[in-house]
Design a protein around this motif. Structure first.
Motif, PDB file in Angstrom:
ATOM      1  N   PHE A  59       0.827  -1.194   0.000  1.00 34.77           N
ATOM      2  CA  PHE A  59       0.000   0.000   0.000  1.00 34.77           C
ATOM      3  C   PHE A  59       0.867   1.251   0.000  1.00 34.77           C
ATOM      4  O   PHE A  59       2.003   1.249   0.449  1.00 34.77           O
ATOM      5  N   THR A  60       0.270   2.319  -0.472  1.00 33.91           N
ATOM      6  CA  THR A  60       0.874   3.637  -0.369  1.00 33.91           C
ATOM      7  C   THR A  60       0.253   4.303   0.854  1.00 33.91           C
ATOM      8  O   THR A  60      -0.951   4.200   1.078  1.00 33.91           O
ATOM      9  N   TYR A  61       1.080   4.960   1.649  1.00 37.48           N
ATOM     10  CA  TYR A  61       0.597   5.602   2.866  1.00 37.48           C
ATOM     11  C   TYR A  61       0.665   7.109   2.733  1.00 37.48           C
ATOM     12  O   TYR A  61       1.563   7.657   2.092  1.00 37.48           O
ATOM     13  N   VAL A  62      -0.309   7.772   3.362  1.00 37.38           N
ATOM     14  CA  VAL A  62      -0.371   9.232   3.398  1.00 37.38           C
ATOM     15  C   VAL A  62      -0.431   9.630   4.867  1.00 37.38           C
ATOM     16  O   VAL A  62      -1.142   9.013   5.653  1.00 37.38           O
ATOM     17  N   ASN A  94      -8.237   0.461   6.444  1.00 32.71           N
ATOM     18  CA  ASN A  94      -7.469   0.777   7.646  1.00 32.71           C
ATOM     19  C   ASN A  94      -8.125   0.297   8.932  1.00 32.71           C
ATOM     20  O   ASN A  94      -7.586   0.503  10.015  1.00 32.71           O
ATOM     21  N   GLY A  95      -9.300  -0.316   8.823  1.00 41.26           N
ATOM     22  CA  GLY A  95      -9.987  -0.829  10.014  1.00 41.26           C
ATOM     23  C   GLY A  95     -10.422   0.274  10.956  1.00 41.26           C
ATOM     24  O   GLY A  95     -10.414   0.084  12.168  1.00 41.26           O
ATOM     25  N   ALA A 108      -3.323   4.072   4.978  1.00 39.07           N
ATOM     26  CA  ALA A 108      -3.090   3.333   3.740  1.00 39.07           C
ATOM     27  C   ALA A 108      -4.193   3.731   2.762  1.00 39.07           C
ATOM     28  O   ALA A 108      -5.365   3.812   3.123  1.00 39.07           O
ATOM     29  N   ILE A 109      -3.801   3.999   1.516  1.00 41.16           N
ATOM     30  CA  ILE A 109      -4.791   4.414   0.521  1.00 41.16           C
ATOM     31  C   ILE A 109      -4.935   3.335  -0.543  1.00 41.16           C
ATOM     32  O   ILE A 109      -3.972   2.639  -0.877  1.00 41.16           O
TER      33      ILE A 109
END
Length: 110
Positions: A59-62, A94-95, A108-109
């Protein structure tokens, strides 16, 4: 005056051993073997699936800025998508229990 005393003997039911004939024993053996095999098989499949999913997922995270909302993140990160759908995916991925995010939180996007 004479008293009459009666004694009554209470009998207990006799316990009988369970005796299985040949087909009954065969049935029990088959049921036990199937139970062991199915438990082993489902455990193996679950481990194999979990291992393959975790190795493929990246995942890519922001990082959330101060005062930033998921709606603003959606407009910044995915401007060509419907923000409501994007937010629903982010919450699920992301729960999260709600749409609230905090400064410094990594999301996570999809």
């Amino acid at each position: 005056m004479s008293a009459f005393i009666s004694t009554t003997r209470i009998s207990r039911p006799t316990q009988r051993a369970v005796v299985l004939n040949r087909s009954g024993r065969k049935f029990v053996r088959t049921a036990i073997v199937l139970a062991v095999l199915s438990t082993s098989l489902f455990g193996f499949v679950g481990q194999a699936t979990a291992g393959s999913e975790s190795s493929q997922a990246q995942f890519t995270y922001v990082t959330v800025s101060a005062g930033e909302t998921l709606w603003q993140l959606a407009e910044r990160v995915a401007p060509n998508t419907d923000p409501r759908e994007w937010i629903a995916q982010v919450v699920s991925l992301n729960g999260l229990t709600d749409n609230q995010v905090h400064p410094g939180q990594q999301i996570a996007i999809p």
